[in-house]
Design a protein around this motif. Structure first.
Motif, PDB file in Angstrom:
ATOM      1  N   MET A   1       0.832  -1.198   0.000  1.00 52.94           N
ATOM      2  CA  MET A   1       0.000   0.000   0.000  1.00 52.94           C
ATOM      3  C   MET A   1       0.871   1.254   0.000  1.00 52.94           C
TER       4      MET A   1
ATOM      5  N   TYR B   1      -2.731   5.927   0.020  1.00 57.30           N
ATOM      6  CA  TYR B   1      -3.841   5.018   0.304  1.00 57.30           C
ATOM      7  C   TYR B   1      -3.992   4.799   1.811  1.00 57.30           C
TER       8      TYR B   1
ATOM      9  N   ARG C   1      -5.572   7.809   3.252  1.00 55.50           N
ATOM     10  CA  ARG C   1      -7.011   7.799   2.931  1.00 55.50           C
ATOM     11  C   ARG C   1      -7.788   6.970   3.931  1.00 55.50           C
TER      12      ARG C   1
ATOM     13  N   LEU D   1     -14.964   2.062   1.300  1.00 49.41           N
ATOM     14  CA  LEU D   1     -13.690   1.398   1.594  1.00 49.41           C
ATOM     15  C   LEU D   1     -13.784  -0.109   1.397  1.00 49.41           C
TER      16      LEU D   1
ATOM     17  N   ASP E   1     -14.044  -0.997  -2.320  1.00 49.73           N
ATOM     18  CA  ASP E   1     -12.740  -0.775  -2.948  1.00 49.73           C
ATOM     19  C   ASP E   1     -11.757  -1.877  -2.581  1.00 49.73           C
TER      20      ASP E   1
ATOM     21  N   ARG F   1     -12.220  -4.744  -7.575  1.00 49.91           N
ATOM     22  CA  ARG F   1     -11.403  -3.805  -8.328  1.00 49.91           C
ATOM     23  C   ARG F   1     -12.250  -3.099  -9.383  1.00 49.91           C
TER      24      ARG F   1
ATOM     25  N   SER G   1     -15.544   3.513  -6.036  1.00 51.94           N
ATOM     26  CA  SER G   1     -14.151   3.832  -5.734  1.00 51.94           C
ATOM     27  C   SER G   1     -13.479   4.669  -6.810  1.00 51.94           C
TER      28      SER G   1
ATOM     29  N   SER H   1      -9.823   3.591 -10.209  1.00 51.64           N
ATOM     30  CA  SER H   1      -9.951   3.428  -8.770  1.00 51.64           C
ATOM     31  C   SER H   1      -8.905   4.260  -8.038  1.00 51.64           C
ATOM     32  N   VAL H   2      -9.300   4.808  -6.891  1.00 47.28           N
ATOM     33  CA  VAL H   2      -8.352   5.584  -6.086  1.00 47.28           C
ATOM     34  C   VAL H   2      -7.236   4.680  -5.579  1.00 47.28           C
ATOM     35  N   LYS H   3      -7.563   3.447  -5.275  1.00 49.99           N
ATOM     36  CA  LYS H   3      -6.570   2.517  -4.750  1.00 49.99           C
ATOM     37  C   LYS H   3      -5.529   2.154  -5.796  1.00 49.99           C
ATOM     38  N   GLU H   4      -5.931   2.025  -7.056  1.00 50.07           N
ATOM     39  CA  GLU H   4      -5.028   1.537  -8.094  1.00 50.07           C
ATOM     40  C   GLU H   4      -4.360   2.650  -8.897  1.00 50.07           C
TER      41      GLU H   4
ATOM     42  N   THR I   1      -1.897   5.607  -9.725  1.00 52.66           N
ATOM     43  CA  THR I   1      -0.628   6.209  -9.336  1.00 52.66           C
ATOM     44  C   THR I   1      -0.640   7.651  -9.828  1.00 52.66           C
TER      45      THR I   1
END
Length: 228
Positions: free
Chosen positions: A1, A5, A8, A62, A65, A69, A74, A163-166, A168
């Protein structure tokens, strides 16, 4: 992570915690005012609704997400819009609480002889504080997310529907000098050598022209020449 992230998750957890506190305080205020005055404060009802929306929506965002995926909830654009709605509701709750405190308790919580009234005053102040805290937390995260998304978009990496998680956000532009994989090196082209020319002296073949040498004739006035 990544660091963003993790930040967040921490910010969302703080927001949910503050929302639970506000929900309990507003519910108690509604109970007190309905018991003694058969009415309730407007900000208390708004605080219950805002806290309920935050408690329901933020953990769901959350969890979805984390489990799935590319979910719609998200996406960067969806999260920006929903967080904007939440912090607007929180600043409205805080403003209404300030207005109610100034109207009903202009001198502060000084009613020591009336513990119920003093309790309501302290609860209103607490609602103000935690509503403003939630507003600042969500507003700060929304601004940071928007700035990172604009940076990624300016570099040609469209993050709005990812996605915010994926995502960069600080990745280099596609095809830029930093986009080459590690382990590969760019070689400089060898300069083309210019051909060198040498001057060639012209060569002549054949017998040289005969040279003549003058001689003197016994007859003056008539020069003669013979070949050598």
């Amino acid at each position: 992570m990544g660091f963003f992230y993790i930040s967040r998750i921490v910010i969302m957890a703080l927001s949910v915690t503050f929302s639970v506190i506000v929900l309990g305080l507003c519910a108690d205020l509604i109970s007190l005012t309905e018991q003694y005055y058969s009415s309730y404060f407007t900000f208390a009802a708004l605080g219950v609704a805002t806290a309920g929306l935050t408690i329901f929506s933020v953990p769901v965002m959350l969890m979805i997400d984390f489990l799935r995926r590319g979910a719609v909830t998200s996406m960067v654009l969806v999260e920006l819009i929903w967080l904007f709605v939440l912090w607007v509701l929180w600043v409205a709750t805080a403003g209404e609480a300030v207005s109610a405190a100034n109207f009903y308790f202009p001198q502060g919580c000084i009613y020591t002889d009336y513990p119920t009234v003093n309790q309501a005053c302290h609860e209103i102040q607490a609602v103000e504080a935690f509503s403003f805290l939630n507003f600042f937390v969500l507003l700060g995260y929304t601004i940071v997310l928007l700035v990172f998304a604009c940076i990624a978009a300016s570099r040609g990496n469209s993050p709005w529907f990812s996605s915010v998680k994926e995502t960069t956000f600080l990745a280099p532009a596609p095809g830029g000098p930093l986009a080459q994989p590690m382990g590969q090196y760019q070689t400089q082209p060898t300069p083309m050598q210019q051909p060198q020319y040498t001057a060639v002296q012209p060569q002549y073949t054949g017998s040289p022209a005969p040279q003549t040498q003058p001689y003197y004739s016994p007859h003056p006035g008539q020069p003669q020449s013979i070949p050598v």
